[in-house]
Design an enzyme around this catalytic site. Structure first.
Site, short mmCIF file in Angstrom:
data_model
loop_
_atom_site.label_atom_id
_atom_site.label_comp_id
_atom_site.label_asym_id
_atom_site.label_seq_id
_atom_site.Cartn_x
_atom_site.Cartn_y
_atom_site.Cartn_z
N GLU A 266 46.87 46.96 33.92
CA GLU A 266 46.63 48.25 33.71
C GLU A 266 46.92 49.21 34.50
OE1 GLU A 266 42.32 47.55 32.36
OE2 GLU A 266 43.13 47.26 30.16
N ASP A 339 40.16 40.87 24.91
CA ASP A 339 39.50 41.77 25.88
C ASP A 339 37.98 41.88 25.41
OD1 ASP A 339 38.66 43.35 27.85
OD2 ASP A 339 39.84 45.17 27.30
N GLU A 367 30.37 46.85 27.12
CA GLU A 367 31.40 47.76 26.57
C GLU A 367 31.75 47.78 25.17
OE1 GLU A 367 34.92 46.88 28.62
OE2 GLU A 367 36.03 48.61 27.76
O1 GCW Z 1 38.30 46.11 28.86
C1 GCW Z 1 39.00 46.81 29.79
C2 GCW Z 1 38.17 47.83 29.94
C3 GCW Z 1 38.61 48.38 31.48
C4 GCW Z 1 38.64 47.18 32.51
C5 GCW Z 1 39.61 46.28 32.04
C6 GCW Z 1 39.65 45.00 32.99
C7 GCW Z 1 37.89 47.42 34.96
O2 GCW Z 1 38.34 48.82 29.25
O3 GCW Z 1 37.79 49.40 32.00
O4 GCW Z 1 38.75 47.77 33.96
O5 GCW Z 1 39.08 45.71 30.92
O6 GCW Z 1 38.75 44.22 32.95
O7 GCW Z 1 40.27 44.98 34.00
#
Ligand code: GCW
Length: 687
Positions: A266, A339, A367
């Site tokens: 990311e 995720d 989240e």
């Molecule tokens: O789920 C995603 C989140 C990001 C997060 C990423 C990760 C910290 O939306 O905010 O970043 O995973 O786990 O690295």
């Protein structure tokens, strides 16, 4: 007579239930009974164990408890034994954990004899996604406990020290022994000398409770903090920079735990920026930490738009590297391959890396599960993952066993939970969110515990009446049937309910772009990368729904070991909870219930909504047993959860109708709002 007595007692309780803000968590003080605690020697940790026992004893008045630090072949690591008033452990921390366990057992009415308890994982670590400016990534319990903005951002006050101590104590009470105190999207600044000064202070506050500090580090730190031209892990200057940094850190914090790294994920920098591999990057850091006993937790959360299925990428990138990592590197793997979704099958990386230490990463902060607004007990989700059979070394190779060292030799074993803890007076926002912090700690200590047991323990400790005189103890029956049983049932149903009203039958990632809270299956603006848009995952069209991950599709199933591969390949054998994760099916596909896929989907959403409505009733009925503050707080949040479940159901189903043009089943409740309205409404989580 008994009934009348119970009733009177309940009334008495109502009169005396003082408002509570949740700060005491599961460690609420009750009037203590007299107890005589003796120790084999004097030390800070033993003194603390003694203090906990003396101040919290609810067993027989006048009991004697002996604390003995003495090695024993049945005790592993910082485990302990409890028997006939004796707590024995290999080390002092084991005694502290034993003291908390004994208090819990007395309170929950469990046996206090012949108890041998050893931790499943050596390192039981919280990952705080705390930014240095005090905000938190996906944190819903207020601002960061550790960081804040302003010119005094690095001065430490006594109030802060006390709060850190309370945090460490809560962690120690459930066996958590580490905390990564900054976000995995790491600021290089945390490694600058002034920041390390503050890290030293934080470490000092937590040390007495055995909670070690770790730092999430930015791979480009040598450039950003060190002023070097490169962060290439094979560059001698870079290697030396990390070695010097490790030396500096350990001079300040001798028991520093190590680094957590999100690299080439990311947009974060990493070794691939220099055409190097994860092995090059992780080993370089591991070598720098090795002389001091530090570890590197290297995350496997990697994906790019180059592959047609994001769910396959971590496995593709990491399995070829198996056996090449140093023994103080642990690969940190999220529970599912995408995720932290409400439901995913386990990540195929578990068990597939046989010569590398692998640790599970769970997300405690909600989240994707309703933030601090929805009541969702995540223990059920983690239990499902830990007990999933990978079949990697034959039947019974559960995720728990392939990560805790019982199947593969691992020098280090560990487990991580992305924390939901912040500065709020209740720590986590929702009073029930603390149950998820609690559950993570308990499962990290014992990865075979059931969610039923964990929910019971948490409820008894968090809500039981504080009075302990004999008359009031007769309230137990009423308390059990009026509060404990119904509320526990609600907790145990809550994760499935959330799956049902958000994304049942294997659907995933259908969130609105705004903070991953409300529904957004339609969200697909032209310039957003496709793997960040829901249609990439649900693939709804006129014919059907779901992601084909079989051989005719992305073939992600080939990453699972037989017999799972064949199970997931066959639509009739795939468990329906994962159906649309692995298959794209026609709307009229016949489900096991005899209904069509479309009808089943409708009923699942309905079921989720109805269950949450029932939660409102359960909670209202529990009113006599809960103080006014926590009662009203949960009641208000349940109201919003119910409204949101309705919007999820109305939004997703009406959106799918734009593809299939099918009517709702005759006996199903009709929507309350139009799709157009939901699409145009600001994100649900904004008040
Ligand atoms: O789920 C995603 C989140 C990001 C997060 C990423 C990760 C910290 O939306 O905010 O970043 O995973 O786990 O690295």
């Amino acid at each position: 007579m008994k009934i009348i007595l119970s009733f009177v007692v309940v009334l008495l309780c109502i009169g005396t239930l003082k408002a509570e803000n949740g700060y005491e968590l599961w460690l609420r003080k009750h009037p203590a009974k007299a107890v005589n605690v003796t120790t084999s020697k004097q030390s800070a940790v033993l003194d603390m164990a003694k203090k906990e026992l003396t101040e919290g004893w609810q067993g027989k008045a006048g009991s004697t408890i002996k604390l003995i630090v003495k090695a024993d072949k049945d005790i592993k690591g910082d485990g302990f034994k409890i028997n006939e008033g004796v707590i024995q452990a290999n080390n002092e921390l084991g005694i502290l954990y034993g003291a908390f366990e004994l208090l819990r057992r007395v309170q929950t009415g469990e046996t206090t004899d012949n108890v041998v308890s050893n931790p499943s994982y050596q390192r039981r670590v919280l990952n705080q996604w705390d930014n240095l400016n005090g905000s938190m990534e996906h944190g819903f319990g207020g601002n960061s406990l550790f960081w804040h903005k302003g010119k005094d951002s690095l001065t430490v006050t006594d109030a802060e020290r006390n709060r850190w101590r309370d945090y460490a104590r809560a962690n120690a009470s459930i066996g958590i022994n580490g905390s990564v105190i900054d976000n995995v999207n790491a600021s290089p600044m945390v490694l600058s000398t002034p920041y390390l000064g503050k890290v030293k202070e934080i470490a000092a506050s937590m040390r007495p409770y055995g909670v070690r500090i770790y730092l999430a580090v930015n791979f480009a730190s040598p450039i950003k903090v060190g002023g070097l031209k490169t962060a290439d892990p094979l560059d001698p200057g870079v290697i030396k920079w990390w070695q010097d940094k490790a030396k500096e850190i350990y001079a300040l914090i001798p028991d520093f735990g190590g680094f957590l790294v999100k690299a080439n994920s990311e947009g974060q920098p990493g070794p691939q920026d220099y055409k190097r591999t994860h092995v090059d990057g992780a080993n370089m850091m591991a070598d720098a930490l090795k002389p001091y006993g530090g570890i590197v937790m290297w995350r496997a959360f990697v994906y790019s738009t180059t592959d047609a299925d994001r769910a396959k990428q971590a496995y593709q990138e990491f399995v070829p590297l198996d056996g090449k990592f140093r023994d103080n590197v642990i690969i940190q793997v999220k529970n599912g391959p995408v995720d932290f979704q409400p439901r995913e099958p386990f990540s195929p990386l578990f068990g597939a890396m046989k010569k590398t230490s692998v640790m599970p990463e769970f997300q405690i902060t909600q989240e994707y599960l309703g933030h601090a607004i929805h009541l969702v007990f995540l223990s059920s989700m983690w239990e499902e993952c830990l007990k999933s059979d990978t079949y990697q070394e034959g039947e019974g190779s559960t995720v728990g066993k392939v990560t805790d060292g019982s199947i593969y030799p691992q020098k280090y074993t560990a487990i991580a939970g992305v924390a939901n803890v912040g500065l709020d007076s209740s720590w986590c926002g929702h009073p029930f969110a603390a149950a998820n912090w609690y559950a993570f700690g308990r499962l990290a200590w014992n990865n075979t515990l059931t969610s039923d047991q964990i929910a019971k323990e948490w409820l008894v400790q968090t809500f039981s009446p504080r009075e302990t005189n004999e008359t009031l103890l007769t309230a137990t029956t009423a308390w059990n049937s009026g509060f404990l049983l119904p509320v526990k049932k609600m907790m145990l149903q809550s994760r499935e309910a959330a799956v049902n009203y958000m994304m049942p039958l294997g659907l995933h990632h259908m969130f609105s772009a705004y903070e991953h809270y409300g529904p957004g299956p339609w969200y697909a603006p032209p310039r957003v990368r496709v793997d960040w848009t829901p249609p990439y995952y649900h693939k709804a069209d006129a014919k059907g729904l779901g992601f084909d991950r079989t051989k005719t599709g992305s073939d992600a199933i080939s990453q699972y070991k037989e017999p799972l591969q064949s199970v997931f390949a066959d639509v009739n054998k795939t468990p329906e909870i994962y159906l649309l994760w692995f298959h794209h099916l026609p709307w009229d596909y016949k489900m096991k219930s005899g209904r069509s896929l479309w009808e089943e989907l409708c009923y699942k959403y309905q079921d989720g909504l109805t269950t949450v409505r029932d939660f409102q009733k359960i909670w209202d009925n529990a009113k006599p047993y809960v103080d006014s503050q926590r009662f009203a707080d949960v009641q208000t949040r349940l109201m919003r959860q119910t409204r949101d479940a309705q919007i999820w159901k109305d939004g997703v189903l009406q959106y799918f109708q734009t593809f299939n043009n099918l009517p709702f089943p005759p006996d199903m409740e009709r929507p309350m709002t139009t799709l157009k309205y939901i699409e145009a409404t600001p994100p649900l989580n904004i008040k």
